[in-house]
Design a protein around this motif. Sequence first.
Motif: not given
Length: 699
Positions: A6-24
């Motif tokens: 729930a915290h990750l869903r609300e945190e924009p930086i966490a969302t961006f970090a997850i996207m970077l990890a997926i792409i990498l």
Amino acid sequence: MEELFAHLREEPIATFAIMLAIILIIPPLFEKLKLPGLLGLLLAGLLVGPNVLHVVSIESEAMELLSDIGLVYLMFVAGLEIDIEQFNRTKDRAATFGAFTFFFPLIAGALIGRLFGFGWNASILLGSIFSSHTLLAYPIVSRLGVVGNEAVTVTIGATIITDIGALLVLAVSVGVNAGDFSLIRLITLLVSLLIYSSIVLFGFDRLGKIFFERSGDEEGNQFLFILLVVFLASLGAELIGVEKIVGAFLAGLAVNEVLGESPVKEKVVFIGSVLFIPIFFVDIGLIIDVNSFISSISSLWLSLAIAIGLIIGKFLAAYSSKLLYKYDWNQTMTMWSLSLPQVAATLAAALVGYREDLLSNSVLNSIVLLMVFTSTLGTILTKRFAAKLVLPGAGVQETSYAWVPEMYSNRFKVMVPVYNPNTEQHLVELASLLARHEEGGIFPLAVASAHMHMDANALADELTRARSLLANASEISKDIGIESETILRIDDSVYEGISRASREQRAHLIVMGWSEITGLKAKLFGTVIDRVLEATHCPVAVTRLLGSPMEIDHILVPIKSPRGHSMQMLRFAYILADANHAQVTLLNVCSPSISSERIEWRRSQFKLLADNWLPDCDVEVKIMPHRDPIAAIVAESSNHNLVILRSLRRRTVAGGIAISDVAEQLVQKLNCSMMILGEPHKQPVGILADVDSEKKAKA
């Protein structure tokens, strides 16, 4: 765990970090499994989305922003990578085939929509989604050397017609869906769109040319200007009541000619390909409803009808062109297979239709399946049929290739930047060999890199190192018996020093040693070699020499087709073979499915090429059917002590997939000396013409 998610869903930086990890992580993993990287992004989005782990929220502001930027970037790159020159060469036939391959699938899709109970608006939108196509198999026809075949050029040119048509239908469908849409409003929208398109296409094109001329080499400002154009065009589209992807696509067309193949284009496409476009595909995965997806797969009727409708519609378009322009079956099937893949405009329009409630989740799921299916089928069929194409009148083109532009003097000048004492001997020897053959001289260059706040002792150390290298280069050239003129330069950076000095001396060729810098830093900012190529005015020979160039006796030249810039590699091979009495092997790696008649035809073309460009040399022509060109070249190189390659700029398809340069991959695998020939972005006219012929003409 749920609290953490729930915290990750609300945190924009966490969302961006997850996207970077997926792409990498995900795309390289899938590519190792011989699966499309885009499929991995879709599945990763499905996994972290609300229907499985629910780590990332669809309604997240950060996700919405990143996805919108990716959507805009996707269509901008689609417009940017359309080859306007190819379209102009066959614009009449390309426009005709574009109309065929637009309207046949449009009709098929509309009928399917009505058959499954969709309204007329949604049915026509569904048909328009089929109408566009992505040139996913372009690298295949390029590797086969058949880009010049009319069937290929017509299909490439038709892309501009299908993409514009599909986006126009999307704009009208969204407008109709908004309600209160009369004939007057439709005419108003079309007129507004016409005026707006003219402003973007002609206004931004003119503005871009003026800005680039005045900004000179300020790549940072040019990069920002292009981004501003993209988002202004997208905003303008929304202001007149059409989707922003229409504006992004038109912006790509508008700056197409301005950017050309400049380093700014590479940086713009690079940012989109590695970041924003992949995030868009992850967002598609977030939207997929697992239950709905399984339900649509289990029924299969809608997905099957969509796939069959697309295949039939695209085939009818290719067959109609065959009847009209008398194409043979191989050309017809190549046009069909090239126009099958549905990636860029298809997914972009489908997502917009889904967001506007014109298309249901089941339709979106079916289109995702369609993307995977057509991407696979289209590339397989293109490999099979394009390999059988023959270029009309193919052979050795009578193109003027010159070492020296007419604006320069006849004396051939080779500039040799020296930096590493361990490689200096062989580097100067190679430059001397080339200069002697062309009756010229060499210019050893040492650049002392200095910045504004550099202290005196550090600068003195740099100058001492540079003078030592130049003294050694001078001694080597004296031993060889070649004229040399050493140059010591203090500059802001090594690559700027090399490019500026080469211009000042009016050098015709730069010979450099290979840089071992790799990794993320090199990809983001480029190596010294990358930057020299971006800024220089003349060809650059990048070398990795494991022995003296005077001892080279077996030269391997992998060559894709008997046309175009391959002549530059042959010129280098001729000089080295002539100086060392070496044997030259011309290697052409072709598709395993190619016919024996086609192989013999290729052999005859390459033998004709060798007779013209390698006179009086011991030449062997090898045509090798192989699935992996890299493996084939590496295997053949074991019998040679030099491989000559041409460095091609990375290309991307509209889906944001980078096509790796063969030369870059071979560097890591070859165990012999190698030379990679790079070309400047803006070549003077006649950059590779024979100096001897110019001298003889004046004599």
